[in-house]
Write a protein that holds these residues in place. Sequence first.
Motif, short mmCIF file in Angstrom:
data_model
loop_
_atom_site.label_atom_id
_atom_site.label_comp_id
_atom_site.label_asym_id
_atom_site.label_seq_id
_atom_site.Cartn_x
_atom_site.Cartn_y
_atom_site.Cartn_z
N ILE A 335 80.50 69.48 39.15
CA ILE A 335 81.86 69.73 38.67
C ILE A 335 81.85 71.06 37.92
CG2 ILE A 335 83.79 68.92 37.27
CD1 ILE A 335 83.20 67.09 39.63
N GLU A 336 82.76 71.94 38.29
CA GLU A 336 82.83 73.25 37.63
C GLU A 336 83.89 73.23 36.54
OE1 GLU A 336 84.35 77.66 38.84
OE2 GLU A 336 82.65 76.89 40.02
N ILE A 337 83.46 73.57 35.30
CA ILE A 337 84.36 73.62 34.15
C ILE A 337 84.10 74.90 33.38
CG2 ILE A 337 85.28 72.33 32.19
CD1 ILE A 337 83.62 69.94 33.09
N SER A 338 85.14 75.68 33.16
CA SER A 338 84.98 76.94 32.43
C SER A 338 84.87 76.70 30.93
CB SER A 338 86.18 77.86 32.69
OG SER A 338 86.23 78.24 34.05
N PRO A 366 80.91 78.60 34.72
CA PRO A 366 81.19 79.98 35.10
C PRO A 366 80.93 80.96 33.96
CG PRO A 366 82.97 78.53 35.76
CD PRO A 366 82.10 77.74 34.83
N ASP A 367 80.57 82.17 34.31
CA ASP A 367 80.26 83.22 33.34
C ASP A 367 81.38 84.25 33.34
OD1 ASP A 367 79.10 85.05 31.65
OD2 ASP A 367 77.39 85.52 32.94
N SER A 376 80.20 82.11 25.21
CA SER A 376 79.07 82.44 26.08
C SER A 376 78.74 81.29 27.02
CB SER A 376 77.85 82.77 25.22
OG SER A 376 76.65 82.64 25.96
N ALA A 377 78.66 81.59 28.32
CA ALA A 377 78.32 80.57 29.30
C ALA A 377 76.93 80.00 29.03
CB ALA A 377 78.40 81.15 30.71
N LEU A 393 74.48 73.97 35.72
CA LEU A 393 74.25 75.05 36.69
C LEU A 393 74.95 76.28 36.12
CD1 LEU A 393 73.44 76.38 39.32
CD2 LEU A 393 75.31 75.17 40.46
N LEU A 394 74.16 77.16 35.54
CA LEU A 394 74.70 78.31 34.81
C LEU A 394 74.96 79.48 35.75
CD1 LEU A 394 75.31 79.87 32.16
CD2 LEU A 394 72.86 80.41 32.05
#
Length: 615
Positions: A335-338, A366-367, A376-377, A393-394
């Motif tokens: 799952i991608e979360i900013s 996300p960076d 900061s990611a 997952l950076l």
Amino acid sequence: MEQNTKLSRLLSKQVVIGDGAMGTMLYSKGVFVNTCFDELNITRPGLIKDIHEQYVSAGADFIETNTFGANEYKLAKFGLFDKVEQINASAVKIAKEAAGGNALVAGAIGPLGIEGSAKLSEKQIIEIFERQIKSLADAGADFLLFETFGNLAELLLAVRAAGSVCGLEIVAQLSVNENKETLFGDRLDEAIIELCRCSHVAAAGLNCLLGPAAMLDCLDVLKTVATKPISIQPNAGLPQTVDGRTLYMSTPEYMAEYAKRFYQRGARIIGGCCGSTPEHIRQIAQAVKSIDKSERPPAIEIRQVEKAVRQIPVELKDKSQFGAKLAAGQKIITIEISPPKGADLSGLIEKVNLCKQAGVDAVNIPDGPRASSRISAMITAIKLQQACGIETLLHFCCRDRNIIAMQSDLLGIHTIGLRNVLIITGDPPKLGEYPNATGVFDLDSTALTKVVSDLNCGLDIAGNGFTPKTALVVGVGANPVAAEMKRELERFKKKIAAGAEFAITQPVFDSRSLFDFLDAADCRIPVIAGIWPFTSFKNAEFMANEVPGVVVPKNILDRMATAKDQLQSKKLGVQIAKELMEQIKDRVAGFAISAPFGNVKMALAAADKFDIQLG
């Protein structure tokens, strides 16, 4: 005759930004429209130089001489037949002084027009063009720009004339209507094919008559037939009469948005025509050059001299739980979360705990997505892994750090216990809230992938050995719907050769495009499909029109438009995502599902781990 290749050399390095309108600027400064604009090169050189300087200051890579009608046929109407050489030579001199070595000078040449083409023989037309072209070349123009030609036959005669009197390269530009035909009925595709066959033509394309939107439509035709770089210089919209004045209504911001799309669809010379001003060119240059810089080869070439023995890297299955599942061929769900824009991670921790409870394999961080400034990611990933007990997952971006800082952070990532990285070049600053920020881009994603791969073998950028070696799972991005697919496939294969162990695609909305990409790429690494559940029709429209590298099919937009309220929109967005995942599940290693606008429950619903009706 030796050919001057200044333009081609510049095109091989970067996108090239042209200038904008000369006539529009002269009109705005009180010059009457019935004036011979070309004569101003000898009667008011200071005025012309000032306009040129404004375009150079705005970021133009070349400026056009004020010689659009400076041929003997048109000058004769003003009694200036005998001043062809003086006017053209003066125009080049003024432009070169204004450029000051910071921009090339294009010798601008316009058509003789319908009347001239009808009255004159081919021999006469060629001789008229030869006289003007020789004057421009002798005065020191860097290349020639034939523009606003509505008759392919006349343009080809002009190109022939140039080849007989000088060795300058040519940018050949037609003007077409919305039916993609010239005034004389030449079809755009056939005309461009013909122009690209001419050896002196370095680039071919369009200018004038059309605004940005219509010219973008033409670009889709151009890129299928052009074998030379494509040039695009639209008007600032269509002319409108307001209080007796002819005005062009497209704003600089509007032109810049379309300039980005021109670039993304393959144009390599981008400027403006009627109605465009230095401010239009400034906005275009800022928008396009930042994207171009991020996609060019890295600023620093790593030539590593190995001063130590390369160690055997840790196997993928032993690097992390995420890596072990990839190695075993098990389906991955991330799952991608900013990260938030503020300084509080508590809300994000709550969302990630939901992901942990649902059995998600990892959380994507996300960076600086879309060149935004957030927590900061790297710090976010560390905090989430510590607080929630879930792997992260950076995303690791090339935009904001130089080569020294990137290596330092990668070593720190390993040391603190992070193990999974996705290497990306990064969105250029122009796309975000800080458009004037400097994009570093010492390396691109391919070069940085090689750096991480070497660190995993105990070698730093300088070739020095160190222990213990890092054990990072190395991922890269891929775009199945890239405008230039050949280039995207080449880059993807280079990333694999550099040491990529898996890939995540841009959000996928069309299974056929993904399958075509996977077939063409002949993938040797696991590919995880990016998935974005739409929250509304407006969200779908934004993704389709504003997010680089994303294509949303019309049928999906039409489906999203049928939603009657917010809940129905979300349910439909999740349903579309689930349908797509079902279609592609046998061809991918798993799914990287974005939490749209931080809505983790929608992402979990798409993964069948949450009931959207409860959210």
